[in-house]
Design an enzyme around this catalytic site. Sequence first.
Site, mmCIF file in Angstrom:
data_model
loop_
_atom_site.group_PDB
_atom_site.id
_atom_site.type_symbol
_atom_site.label_atom_id
_atom_site.label_comp_id
_atom_site.label_asym_id
_atom_site.label_seq_id
_atom_site.Cartn_x
_atom_site.Cartn_y
_atom_site.Cartn_z
ATOM 1 C CG HIS A 182 53.573 32.224 65.402
ATOM 2 N ND1 HIS A 182 52.720 32.273 64.321
ATOM 3 C CD2 HIS A 182 52.800 32.536 66.469
ATOM 4 C CE1 HIS A 182 51.508 32.601 64.720
ATOM 5 N NE2 HIS A 182 51.528 32.762 66.031
ATOM 6 C CG HIS A 231 51.066 32.762 71.492
ATOM 7 N ND1 HIS A 231 50.610 34.028 71.225
ATOM 8 C CD2 HIS A 231 50.915 32.062 70.341
ATOM 9 C CE1 HIS A 231 50.193 34.089 69.965
ATOM 10 N NE2 HIS A 231 50.367 32.911 69.407
ATOM 11 C CG HIS A 248 46.135 36.269 63.183
ATOM 12 N ND1 HIS A 248 46.264 35.186 64.016
ATOM 13 C CD2 HIS A 248 44.808 36.391 62.927
ATOM 14 C CE1 HIS A 248 45.064 34.672 64.260
ATOM 15 N NE2 HIS A 248 44.161 35.397 63.611
ATOM 16 C CG HIS A 287 48.883 31.087 62.120
ATOM 17 N ND1 HIS A 287 48.150 31.875 61.267
ATOM 18 C CD2 HIS A 287 48.744 31.650 63.349
ATOM 19 C CE1 HIS A 287 47.605 32.868 61.934
ATOM 20 N NE2 HIS A 287 47.948 32.747 63.213
ATOM 21 C CG ASP A 298 50.068 29.712 66.644
ATOM 22 O OD1 ASP A 298 50.285 30.540 67.551
ATOM 23 O OD2 ASP A 298 48.962 29.589 66.084
ATOM 24 C CG HIS A 354 45.116 27.825 76.144
ATOM 25 N ND1 HIS A 354 44.958 29.169 76.370
ATOM 26 C CD2 HIS A 354 45.148 27.663 74.792
ATOM 27 C CE1 HIS A 354 44.896 29.801 75.206
ATOM 28 N NE2 HIS A 354 45.008 28.919 74.233
#
Length: 425
Positions: free
Chosen positions: A60, A62, A179, A232, A305, A309
């Site tokens: 998991h 991003h 999710h 998660h 997860d 950013h």
Amino acid sequence: MTLLIKNGYILDPSTGTEGSYDLLIEDGIIRELRAGIDKTADQVIEANGLYVMPGFIDLHVHLREPGYEYKETIATGALAAARGGYTTICPMPNTNPVTDSRQMIETILTKAKTEAVVHILPIGAVTIGQSGQELADIKAMAAAGAVAVSEDGKSVMNTALYQRGMIEAKEAGIPVFAHCEDKELVGKGVLNEGVKSREFNMPGISNAVEDIIAARDILLAKNTGVKLHLCHCSTRDSVTFIDMAKKDGLPVTGEVCPHHFTMADEEITGDDANYKMNPPLRSREDIMALKEGLKNNIMDVIATDHAPHSAEEKAKSIKEAPFGIVGLETAFALTMTELVEQGYLTPMQMVEKMSLNPAKVLGIDKGSLAVGKAADVVIADPNEKYKIDVNEFASKGKNTPFHGKEVVGRVKVTIVDGKIVFQDN
């Protein structure tokens, strides 16, 4: 290329091997694992006092590419993974454009071959554009190399559509990664519904937001027979539901992220968006349930997860900033500190949940140091103490509430297909 790792403490749950041995790698393959290997090698790593484990697998992450390269790229995310001891990572599909087609899966895999230092196994979206309106071509994505489908970042709220997607995934031979978030119930929630949401006068996110969809998805998995993996998990009832599903013989697994077993919502110090993630930091009671769930092998996987950013985005108020924190470069240390050192997991259980079990969820031939397997290996010092420092991160994202936290356990070397891709100092 021949690589010899000497005197390491081997932890391999796939074979039950635990103890001090040498490990010989030739041409990217593990050739020998025994004490006293006396062969000439191109490179020798002295691993006395260090754990030698199958490379970690993160189900998991991003990676933000394509569309949000200012947050992270396939290349920088892979470097962060290597620094964290991960040799295989699975990027979620909420990119721009969304990873919802054979072409997008092929594009990510092609880019990863030339730009990533670790294995990249992409996850496709359940619906086109993650809009929740029309199923993506799940079978085509699976044929192209997608290892799972997920609507991560949101739930498919149309139950009938989601059930059809589960049937498609089962027929394609891949799991669904869920999710669990009731879209209507979450509203504008930004923090766990509890002491801090009240103190800061911010809208809360109740446990029911997760629990309602977790129960629904398990029932859908029972109806369709699909392999279901709950992402998660953050609440005590999610643990209870997974336990019930397993006792019912269902192919259901669950993951816990290090931030959810490390920090409670009451520890949030102020309006700092580095504490903002989805699901949110929960209560002490939820943390204990997650730890016990991992200890008792109800919860199968530790995943990050990893959600990078920009500094500008995370400088905003919790009400305005995006959800998510980075995790690839802190997961091993937090797991060692919070679970192994505190007696919730043995070192072997830790490796099981960070390497072997993720491989089992995906149905891939990884997570093992057995002779003949591909040499994906992580070497780590279980005793090194230090403070987490975001300035050392390889990830573009520095957004974490754990900057300055004192931890134990540092990754020293990461090896992918017999090649060293990270070496500390």
